[in-house]
Design a protein around this motif. Sequence first.
Motif, PDB file in Angstrom:
ATOM      1  N   PHE A 199       0.822  -1.207   0.000  1.00  0.00           N
ATOM      2  CA  PHE A 199       0.000   0.000   0.000  1.00  0.00           C
ATOM      3  C   PHE A 199       0.860   1.262   0.000  1.00  0.00           C
ATOM      4  O   PHE A 199       0.567   2.210  -0.720  1.00  0.00           O
ATOM      5  N   ILE A 200       1.928   1.269   0.802  1.00  0.00           N
ATOM      6  CA  ILE A 200       2.790   2.458   0.849  1.00  0.00           C
ATOM      7  C   ILE A 200       3.985   2.337  -0.096  1.00  0.00           C
ATOM      8  O   ILE A 200       4.872   3.170  -0.092  1.00  0.00           O
ATOM      9  N   LYS A 201       3.969   1.276  -0.916  1.00  0.00           N
ATOM     10  CA  LYS A 201       4.955   1.064  -1.974  1.00  0.00           C
ATOM     11  C   LYS A 201       6.396   1.029  -1.453  1.00  0.00           C
ATOM     12  O   LYS A 201       7.255   1.768  -1.908  1.00  0.00           O
ATOM     13  N   ILE A 202       6.618   0.138  -0.493  1.00  0.00           N
ATOM     14  CA  ILE A 202       7.957  -0.087   0.047  1.00  0.00           C
ATOM     15  C   ILE A 202       8.330  -1.537  -0.201  1.00  0.00           C
ATOM     16  O   ILE A 202       7.557  -2.449   0.089  1.00  0.00           O
ATOM     17  N   ASN A 203       9.509  -1.751  -0.727  1.00  0.00           N
ATOM     18  CA  ASN A 203      10.019  -3.092  -0.964  1.00  0.00           C
ATOM     19  C   ASN A 203      10.495  -3.679   0.366  1.00  0.00           C
ATOM     20  O   ASN A 203      11.358  -3.080   1.020  1.00  0.00           O
ATOM     21  N   PRO A 204       9.966  -4.841   0.797  1.00  0.00           N
ATOM     22  CA  PRO A 204      10.386  -5.428   2.071  1.00  0.00           C
ATOM     23  C   PRO A 204      11.889  -5.709   2.149  1.00  0.00           C
ATOM     24  O   PRO A 204      12.470  -5.734   3.225  1.00  0.00           O
ATOM     25  N   ASP A 205      12.534  -5.898   0.998  1.00  0.00           N
ATOM     26  CA  ASP A 205      13.976  -6.168   1.004  1.00  0.00           C
ATOM     27  C   ASP A 205      14.797  -4.940   1.363  1.00  0.00           C
ATOM     28  O   ASP A 205      15.972  -5.055   1.697  1.00  0.00           O
ATOM     29  N   THR A 206      14.215  -3.754   1.288  1.00  0.00           N
ATOM     30  CA  THR A 206      14.959  -2.528   1.577  1.00  0.00           C
ATOM     31  C   THR A 206      14.718  -2.005   2.987  1.00  0.00           C
ATOM     32  O   THR A 206      15.294  -0.990   3.367  1.00  0.00           O
ATOM     33  N   THR A 207      13.865  -2.682   3.760  1.00  0.00           N
ATOM     34  CA  THR A 207      13.592  -2.215   5.114  1.00  0.00           C
ATOM     35  C   THR A 207      14.754  -2.545   6.037  1.00  0.00           C
ATOM     36  O   THR A 207      15.424  -3.565   5.888  1.00  0.00           O
ATOM     37  N   LEU A 208      14.997  -1.671   6.986  1.00  0.00           N
ATOM     38  CA  LEU A 208      16.033  -1.900   7.990  1.00  0.00           C
ATOM     39  C   LEU A 208      15.472  -2.838   9.051  1.00  0.00           C
ATOM     40  O   LEU A 208      14.348  -2.656   9.518  1.00  0.00           O
ATOM     41  N   THR A 209      16.246  -3.832   9.411  1.00  0.00           N
ATOM     42  CA  THR A 209      15.794  -4.795  10.412  1.00  0.00           C
ATOM     43  C   THR A 209      16.616  -4.627  11.681  1.00  0.00           C
ATOM     44  O   THR A 209      17.673  -4.016  11.679  1.00  0.00           O
ATOM     45  N   GLY A 210      16.127  -5.204  12.744  1.00  0.00           N
ATOM     46  CA  GLY A 210      16.811  -5.132  14.024  1.00  0.00           C
ATOM     47  C   GLY A 210      15.878  -4.585  15.082  1.00  0.00           C
ATOM     48  O   GLY A 210      14.743  -4.222  14.818  1.00  0.00           O
ATOM     49  N   VAL A 211      16.386  -4.510  16.285  1.00  0.00           N
ATOM     50  CA  VAL A 211      15.630  -3.990  17.417  1.00  0.00           C
ATOM     51  C   VAL A 211      16.095  -2.557  17.664  1.00  0.00           C
ATOM     52  O   VAL A 211      17.286  -2.303  17.836  1.00  0.00           O
ATOM     53  N   HIS A 212      15.134  -1.633  17.662  1.00  0.00           N
ATOM     54  CA  HIS A 212      15.437  -0.224  17.932  1.00  0.00           C
ATOM     55  C   HIS A 212      15.668  -0.009  19.423  1.00  0.00           C
ATOM     56  O   HIS A 212      14.979  -0.593  20.253  1.00  0.00           O
TER      57      HIS A 212
END
Length: 103
Positions: A6-19
């Motif tokens: 919906f917000i047009k973000i590729n899941p492969d480009t998201t930053l992962t980890g615990v904030h």
Amino acid sequence: MDVMKFIKINPDTTLTGVHCPQCGSLPMIYHWGLWRCPVCKTTSDTAHHQAVEDYIYLIKPSITNAEFRKFPHLTSVFSASRLLGQMNLQHGGEKKNRYYIKP
């Protein structure tokens, strides 16, 4: 609803980890039962809760042990299982097919 599409973000480009709950840096390191921030040195035993909620909201409505280990950069199957088990999530499946969902 698939929020990422919906917000047009590729899941492969998201930053992962615990904030870090204190300074917001990413990622925190899990060591000896605590999440530790390498920037501000804050420790937390529940910092992963927000990461799991983010995953369930953004990626898909359930999470497996393997998916959880990948998202916050954990290596231990046992630590991941213990952390997920402490979160009062509903679960289904047996052994390798176990998945967790938000109640």
